[in-house]
Write an enzyme that holds these catalytic residues in place. Structure first.
Site, short mmCIF file in Angstrom:
data_model
loop_
_atom_site.label_atom_id
_atom_site.label_comp_id
_atom_site.label_asym_id
_atom_site.label_seq_id
_atom_site.Cartn_x
_atom_site.Cartn_y
_atom_site.Cartn_z
N LYS A 211 0.82 -1.21 0.00
CA LYS A 211 0.00 0.00 0.00
C LYS A 211 0.86 1.26 0.00
CE LYS A 211 -2.99 2.99 0.32
NZ LYS A 211 -4.40 3.22 0.30
N PHE A 256 -1.10 9.72 -14.50
CA PHE A 256 -0.37 10.31 -13.37
C PHE A 256 0.87 11.09 -13.81
CE2 PHE A 256 -2.09 9.65 -9.09
CZ PHE A 256 -3.32 9.17 -9.49
N GLY A 264 -2.41 16.38 -3.50
CA GLY A 264 -2.86 16.69 -2.15
C GLY A 264 -3.78 15.58 -1.69
N CYS A 267 -4.26 11.29 1.49
CA CYS A 267 -3.44 10.07 1.38
C CYS A 267 -2.01 10.32 0.93
CB CYS A 267 -4.12 9.10 0.44
SG CYS A 267 -5.78 8.68 1.00
C1 UGA Z 1 -4.75 7.88 -3.75
C2 UGA Z 1 -4.37 6.67 -4.61
O1 UGA Z 1 -4.49 7.02 -5.98
C3 UGA Z 1 -5.29 5.49 -4.31
O2 UGA Z 1 -4.88 4.37 -5.06
C4 UGA Z 1 -5.18 5.19 -2.82
O3 UGA Z 1 -6.02 4.10 -2.45
C5 UGA Z 1 -5.60 6.41 -2.03
O4 UGA Z 1 -4.72 7.50 -2.37
C6 UGA Z 1 -5.49 6.08 -0.58
O5 UGA Z 1 -4.37 5.86 -0.09
O6 UGA Z 1 -6.52 5.92 0.08
P1 UGA Z 1 -6.69 9.72 -3.89
O7 UGA Z 1 -6.03 10.36 -2.71
O8 UGA Z 1 -8.15 9.55 -3.90
O9 UGA Z 1 -6.07 8.25 -4.11
O10 UGA Z 1 -6.32 10.61 -5.13
P2 UGA Z 1 -5.47 10.46 -6.49
O11 UGA Z 1 -6.40 10.20 -7.60
O12 UGA Z 1 -4.34 9.55 -6.31
O13 UGA Z 1 -4.94 11.95 -6.62
C7 UGA Z 1 -4.06 12.46 -5.63
C8 UGA Z 1 -3.62 13.85 -5.98
O14 UGA Z 1 -2.72 13.82 -7.08
C9 UGA Z 1 -4.73 14.82 -6.38
O15 UGA Z 1 -4.52 16.06 -5.72
C10 UGA Z 1 -4.58 14.95 -7.87
O16 UGA Z 1 -5.02 16.19 -8.35
C11 UGA Z 1 -3.07 14.81 -8.02
N1 UGA Z 1 -2.64 14.36 -9.36
C12 UGA Z 1 -3.05 13.16 -9.84
C13 UGA Z 1 -1.82 15.17 -10.11
O17 UGA Z 1 -1.42 16.27 -9.68
N2 UGA Z 1 -1.42 14.74 -11.36
C14 UGA Z 1 -1.80 13.56 -11.85
O18 UGA Z 1 -1.40 13.22 -12.98
C15 UGA Z 1 -2.64 12.75 -11.08
#
Ligand code: UGA
Length: 441
Positions: A211, A256, A264, A267
C-alpha cells in the site's frame, strides 16, 4: 456473510455500503454521531459518486445498518478496520491512535475464529504489533489494504485492480490459520475474484508495504513530471506534449503524468511522510530519502501557481479580484484535506488579492476551515469583474463546459492561469485571453 466495518469515513462508509451491495450483511460503526445519523438515513456524509445509491439500496434491503455502538460488531465473522491514520501533529509519522482504539474497542466483542481485517494505511510493522491482542481473543488479524481513489471509490471497492491479504505466516508461507483466513476473505470478495481480480496472499509486512509503496510510486510519478515542468519553464518547452510523448512508451504510461499544482488529499502527502518516518525508525531513512524531494517538488508547484498569477497581474495581486475555480484536492470529491487548490487560494488572499472561490462540491468544507475567503456557488458570479481567473481543480465544469468567450464576457481582465493544465490554450487565446500554464510556454 455478516461483517462489521469500524470507521465510516471515506474508506469505511464506502466499504460498508459496497459490501452490502454485493450481498453481505453489514454494520458500520463510528464514534461520530452526526456521521452515523446521516448514514442511517441513507445520506452520504460526503460527496462520492455512486455512494448515495448503494447506501439507499443497502438500507432498504435491511442488509446495511450504522451505529455508534461497538457491541453491534458481535456476531460478525469479519471485522474491517478502516479508521484514519493522519499525520501526527508536529511530526511526519502516522498517528495510529485511531487504529489502536478501534482494535482495542473491538476486542470484547470478538468470538473464537473471527477475523479482524485491517484496511487503514499503516506503517510497516503495525499488524505484527496488533496481532497478539487479537489472538488473545481467539481471533486472527489479517491486513487487507485498500486502494480506492476518492471520486471512484465505489467502483474501486467493488471492482478493484487487485486484492491483497497479509496473513499470519510460518517459515515464509501462510500458516494453516493464514490459509483459512485468506479463504474467508476470498469468500467475502468472491464476486470480484470470480471476475478475475488478482488476489494476492502474503505476509503482514508485504501487505502493509504494498500500500505505501503504491502511493509513494504515484506521488513520485506526479513529482517527476512536475520537476520536468520546472525545467520546461526555463527552456520554453511544453510539459504536456512531453508527457504525451513519453507516455506512449508502455513502460512509462501517460497516467499520473499530469503536471500542475501537484498532489494533495488525505493520502499521498501524509503517506509519503509516514513512509519516510518509518524508514528512519528502521534505520533505512536513506532508502526513501528521495521522498523528501518528491514532497518538496510538490509543494514548490503551489508557489509557482501563486507566482504565475502575480506575474499575470503585472507584478502584484494586491486588491485584484482573483476568481479561483476549485477548492477540492481533485475533481469528483468534496475533500479539501491538504488541497493544493485551497492552499493556492489562501496564499493569494494572504498577498492581498480579493479571492472569490467556487467549487461544485467543496465550498462548505472549505468555508469551515477558511472562513476568511469569499465563496460563491455560481460560476458566473465568481467570474464577474475578475482581474484574473485561476483554475486549480480540473472539474468538467471548468475544463470542458466553460467557454472562454463566455468567461471573457464576464471577467474584467483577460488573464487565465491553468493550474491543472486542463484548458485548451488555443481556444482561450483565440477568445482574447493571455494563457499561463504550468510548465508550458
Ligand atoms: C490515492 C491513490 O491514488 C489510491 O490508489 C489510494 O487508495 C488512495 O490514495 C489512498 O491511499 O486511500 P486519492 O487520494 O483519492 O487516491 O487521489 P489520487 O487520484 O491519487 O490523486 C491524488 C492527488 O494527485 C490529487 O490532488 C490529484 O489532483 C493529483 N494528481 C493526480 C496530479 O497532480 N497529477 C496527476 O497526474 C494525477
Amino acid at each position: 456473510m455478516r461483517l462489521s466495518v469500524v470507521g465510516c469515513g471515506y474508506l469505511g462508509a464506502v466499504h460498508a455500503a459496497a459490501m452490502a451491495s454485493i450481498g453481505h450483511d453489514v454494520v458500520g460503526i463510528d464514534v461520530d454521531e452526526r456521521k452515523i445519523a446521516a448514514l442511517s438515513k441513507g445520506e452520504a456524509p460526503f460527496f462520492e459518486p455512486g455512494l448515495q445509491e448503494i447506501l439507499t439500496e443497502g438500507i432498504a434491503s435491511g442488509r446495511l445498518s450504522f451505529t455508534t455502538d461497538m457491541a453491534a460488531a458481535q456476531g460478525a465473522k469479519v471485522h474491517f478496520v478502516g479508521v484514519g491514520t493522519p499525520q501526527q501533529a508536529g511530526g511526519y509519522a502516522a498517528d495510529l491512535t485511531y487504529v489502536d482504539a478501534a482494535v482495542d474497542g473491538l476486542l470484547p466483542y470478538l468470538s473464537e475464529g473471527d477475523i479482524v481485517a485491517g484496511k487503514s494505511t499503516v506503517p510497516v510493522g503495525t499488524a505484527a504489533r496488533l496481532a497478539p491482542r487479537v489472538a488473545g481473543r481467539g481471533a486472527t488479524l489479517v491486513w487487507n489494504p485498500e486502494f480506492l481513489r476518492e471520486g471512484w471509490a465505489v467502483q474501486d471497492t467493488i471492482d478493484p485492480d487487485r486484492l491483497v491479504a497479509g496473513v499470519p505466516t510460518e517459515n515464509g508461507a501462510p500458516s494453516a490459520e493464514g490459509e483459512r483466513t485468506a479463504q474467508v476473505l476470498r469468500e467475502v470478495y468472491h464476486p470480484s475474484i470470480d471476475k478475475g481480480t488478482p488476489f494476492i496472499v502474503t505476509d503482514y509486512a508485504t501487505a502493509e508495504l504494498v500500500k505505501v509503496s503504491a502511493n509513494a510510486f504515484l506521488a513520485t510519478k506526479i513529482s517527476f513530471i512536475n520537476a520536468i515542468a520546472e525545467i520546461a519553464e526555463v527552456t520554453g518547452a511544453d510539459v504536456t506534449t512531453l508527457a504525451d510523448a513519453i507516455g506512449h512508451d508502455a513502460r512509462i504510461g501517460r497516467r499520473f503524468l499530469g503536471a500542475g499544482i501537484g498532489f494533495g488529499g488525505g493520502c499521498l502527502p501524509k503517506d509519503i511522510r509516514a513512509f519516510s518516518a518509518r524508514a528512519e525508525e528502521l534505520g533505512r531513512g536513506e532508502s526513501v530519502a528521495f521522498l523528501r524531494e518528491i514532497d518538496a517538488i510538490n509543494l514548490r508547484r503551489r508557489d509557482r501557481a501563486v507566482e504565475l498569477t502575480t506575474e499575470a497581474l503585472g507584478g502584484s495581486v494586491f486588491e485584484k479580484k482573483v476568481a479561483v475555480l476549485g477548492a477540492a484536492f481533485k475533481p469528483h470529491s468534496d475533500d479539501i484535506r491538504d488541497s493544493p487548490a485551497l492552499d493556492v487560494a489562501v496564499r493569494l488572499h494572504g498577498l492581498g488579492a480579493r479571492v472569490t472561490l467556487t467549487d461544485p462540491a467543496a465550498i462548505e468544507n472549505a468555508r469551515r476551515i477558511h472562513p476568511q475567503l469569499t465563496y460563491e456557488e455560481d460560476l458566473d458570479t465568481t467570474l464577474r469583474d475578475a482581474d484574473a481567473v485561476i483554475v486549480v481543480t480540473e472539474w468538467d465544469e471548468y475544463r470542458r463546459n466553460l467557454s472562454p468567450e463566455h468567461a471573457a464576457s464576464l471577467a474584467r481582465g483577460r488573464v487565465v492561469v491553468d493550474g491543472r493544465n486542463c484548458l485548451d490554450p488555443a481556444a482561450w487565446r483565440a477568445a482574447g485571453w493571455t494563457y499561463f500554464g504550468m510548465g508550458r510556454p
